[in-house]
Design a protein around this motif. Structure first.
Motif, PDB file in Angstrom:
ATOM      1  N   GLU A  65      93.085  50.175  19.505  1.00  0.00           N
ATOM      2  CA  GLU A  65      91.905  49.749  20.281  1.00  0.00           C
ATOM      3  C   GLU A  65      91.454  50.816  21.273  1.00  0.00           C
ATOM      4  N   ARG A  66      92.416  51.545  21.822  1.00  0.00           N
ATOM      5  CA  ARG A  66      92.081  52.542  22.848  1.00  0.00           C
ATOM      6  C   ARG A  66      91.117  53.606  22.314  1.00  0.00           C
ATOM      7  N   TRP A  67      91.333  53.994  21.050  1.00  0.00           N
ATOM      8  CA  TRP A  67      90.561  55.110  20.498  1.00  0.00           C
ATOM      9  C   TRP A  67      89.404  54.656  19.629  1.00  0.00           C
ATOM     10  N   ARG A  68      89.436  53.378  19.207  1.00  0.00           N
ATOM     11  CA  ARG A  68      88.429  52.911  18.239  1.00  0.00           C
ATOM     12  C   ARG A  68      87.022  52.921  18.861  1.00  0.00           C
ATOM     13  N   LEU A  69      86.013  53.353  18.065  1.00  0.00           N
ATOM     14  CA  LEU A  69      84.634  53.341  18.559  1.00  0.00           C
ATOM     15  C   LEU A  69      84.006  51.985  18.249  1.00  0.00           C
ATOM     16  N   SER A  70      83.198  51.491  19.193  1.00  0.00           N
ATOM     17  CA  SER A  70      82.498  50.234  18.942  1.00  0.00           C
ATOM     18  C   SER A  70      81.305  50.514  18.020  1.00  0.00           C
ATOM     19  N   ASP A  71      80.719  49.449  17.450  1.00  0.00           N
ATOM     20  CA  ASP A  71      79.530  49.644  16.609  1.00  0.00           C
ATOM     21  C   ASP A  71      78.439  50.352  17.409  1.00  0.00           C
TER      22      ASP A  71
END
Ligand code: HEM
Length: 487
Positions: A248-254
């Motif tokens: 979650e820390r690195w994931r990009l949002s839409d």
């Protein structure tokens, strides 16, 4: 008459060396610099302590929405971390069949047009000739998106990408130059409000971003349901799959993913068209080198013998790569980069300089808040790096030992450097190689009377225009002729 882009940089470098202080509006000092060691420090070593100024990010974000190009600090790091692997060496090489197919269709279209006109040659505006084929190649390779397809939004978006820089940014009028000079002094809330001004450039850019986000949304949605069976070749699929497996820390949002489509097209399309355009222009200006290159291509094609499994390694064509590097150096498409020091810095210099006070220094103290103009143009013409004939287009300098390893991508400063270096430089070089491989085999390029009036103009990137016809936008006229060579 307005000076061509880069001409002042070269004069300053000749007169004052690689470091100069410029007085800008509002009594605002700017540091102008092309010193190799200093550039290495500013672009690589100092990392996020030298940021893109807010005004530069404002311009970039107006053009593409808030993508990686305009992000800073941890936001930039997170976005780049997900995007970069999709544009690596093997990912770029995997696109060669797509790039070559698009280039070969362009040659075939030109042939059919000539046949229907009962002719074998035509004066052609090179950027317009290349633009749809390059866009389609980038669209297919990066997003598996066919710009040739139909649909109102698709057609409007394709048309808006064709003249993106000219319509979005235009030529630097006195008013624009003054405005850019004072932009750094405007409060950020004022710049944020100005995004909604009804100027023709900003209205064009707002519509462009709206269209691009609509298309990005459809493309990303379709990828979200895609299974990772290891066969996904386009960059967007790789990005979405890599993002899905991030913590979650690195994931990009839409919301962070959507603007990347406009960013990649905005940063990657016109820069590639323009670079390839200048390559064809230089080859038209140097017919012997054009034939030398064609012979290298013919020999390589003979080895392929029409068999896809024997597709040639384009990196192994020495003269072609020398021509590409030399033109990226000589005709620097991104003439300047902009940075601002967010803390006091001491920047090393490759050569001591004498200050106005007479003191000789070999490092430069840069107070927090200093605006820095990095001159890629001047760096790329530095006689100590490229030889006494740096102001001459001579590809053989890359083969005869004149050029030493500079430590920058492709050896030149044309793709920037460090943690913000061009994300798509391998993609761009592979696309340019593929197009040259097809175009120079089927077509010949020559200068015309009009090509002698070509000028280098600054529309954020350096674009070719014909003197006296600037209102027509991008123009690089060459005579293009069919040639009949063995497969
Ligand atoms: C010959 C063609 C190209 C040239 C000359 C070029 C040049 C550059 C330069 C000089 C920068 C650095 C800007 C800075 O540090 O302020 C840059 C950044 C960038 N380029 Fe390119 N570029 C080209 C093609 C491409 C292509 C094909 C793509 C995408 C597929 C691309 C995507 C980007 C992106 C996303 C950035 C921002 C990177 C970041 O801030 O981390 N470029 N480019």
């Amino acid at each position: 008459m307005r000076e061509q882009v880069g001409s002042y940089d070269l004069k300053w470098q000749d007169s004052y060396g690689m470091v100069a202080r410029i007085w800008a509006p509002c009594n605002d000092d700017r540091l102008w610099i092309s010193d190799p060691k200093a550039l290495q420090y500013i672009l690589q070593t100092s990392r996020y302590n030298m940021v893109k100024p807010y005004a530069a990010r404002f311009l970039l974000n107006s053009a593409t929405g808030p993508g990686v190009n305009g992000a800073e600090g941890e936001d930039h790091y997170r976005q780049r971390r997900i995007l970069l692997p999709a544009f690596g060496p093997s990912e770029s090489r995997a696109q060669i069949p797509v790039f070559r197919q698009c280039a070969s269709e362009l040659v075939d279209e030109f042939k059919s047009k000539m046949e229907s006109q009962g002719s074998t040659s035509q004066e052609t505006n090179i950027p317009h000739f290349l633009t749809y084929a390059i866009l389609n190649a980038l669209g297919l390779a990066a997003f598996n998106y066919n710009f040739r397809g139909h649909g109102k939004d698709r057609e409007e978006f394709t048309a808006s990408l064709r003249d993106f820089m000219v319509k979005g940014f235009g030529l630097p009028s006195n008013g624009k130059v003054f405005f850019q000079g004072i932009m750094d002094h405007l409060p950020t809330w004022m710049l944020d409000l100005m995004v909604n001004l009804p100027s023709s450039g900003l209205t064009f850019l707002r519509r462009h971003v709206e269209l691009s986000n609509g298309i990005a949304q459809q493309l990303i949605q379709s990828r979200l349901t895609e299974e990772d069976d290891g066969n996904q070749k386009d960059a967007l699929s790789r990005i979405v799959i890599a993002n899905r497996s991030e913590s979650e820390r690195w994931r990009l949002s839409d919301k962070e993913l959507f603007p990347q489509l406009a960013t990649i097209l905005g940063a990657g399309h016109e820069t590639t068209v323009t670079s390839l355009g200048w390559i064809l222009f230089e080859l038209a200006n140097h017919p012997d080198e054009q034939w030398q290159l064609r012979e290298e291509i013919l020999a390589a094609r003979a080895g392929e013998n029409g068999d896809d499994s024997k597709m040639v390694n384009l990196d192994a064509l020495p003269f072609m790569n020398a021509v590409i590097k030399e033109t990226l150096r000589f005709d620097t498409v991104v003439p300047h980069l902009f940075r601002e020091a967010i803390r006091d810095e001491v920047v090393p210099l490759s050569k001591p300089i004498r200050c106005k006070s007479g003191k000789v220094i070999d490092e430069l103290f840069i107070p927090k808040g200093t605006s820095i103009i990095i001159s890629d143009v001047a760096y790329n013409r530095n006689k100590e790096l490229w030889g006494e004939d740096a102001d001459v287009w001579r590809p053989s300098r890359w083969l005869d030992g004149t050029v030493k390893n500079t430590g920058f991508n492709v050896g030149v400063m044309s793709f920037g450097a460090g943690h913000r270096a061009c994300l798509g430089w391998r993609f761009a070089v592979t696309e340019i190689q593929s197009f040259m491989f097809e175009l120079l085999w089927g077509l010949q390029f020559e200068l015309t009377e009009k090509s002698t009036r070509v000028r280098k103009e600054n529309c954020l990137v350096m674009l070719p225009m014909v003197g006296g016809e600037e209102e027509k936008g991008n123009q690089l006229p060459l005579k293009v002729s069919l040639i009949d060579l063995p497969k």
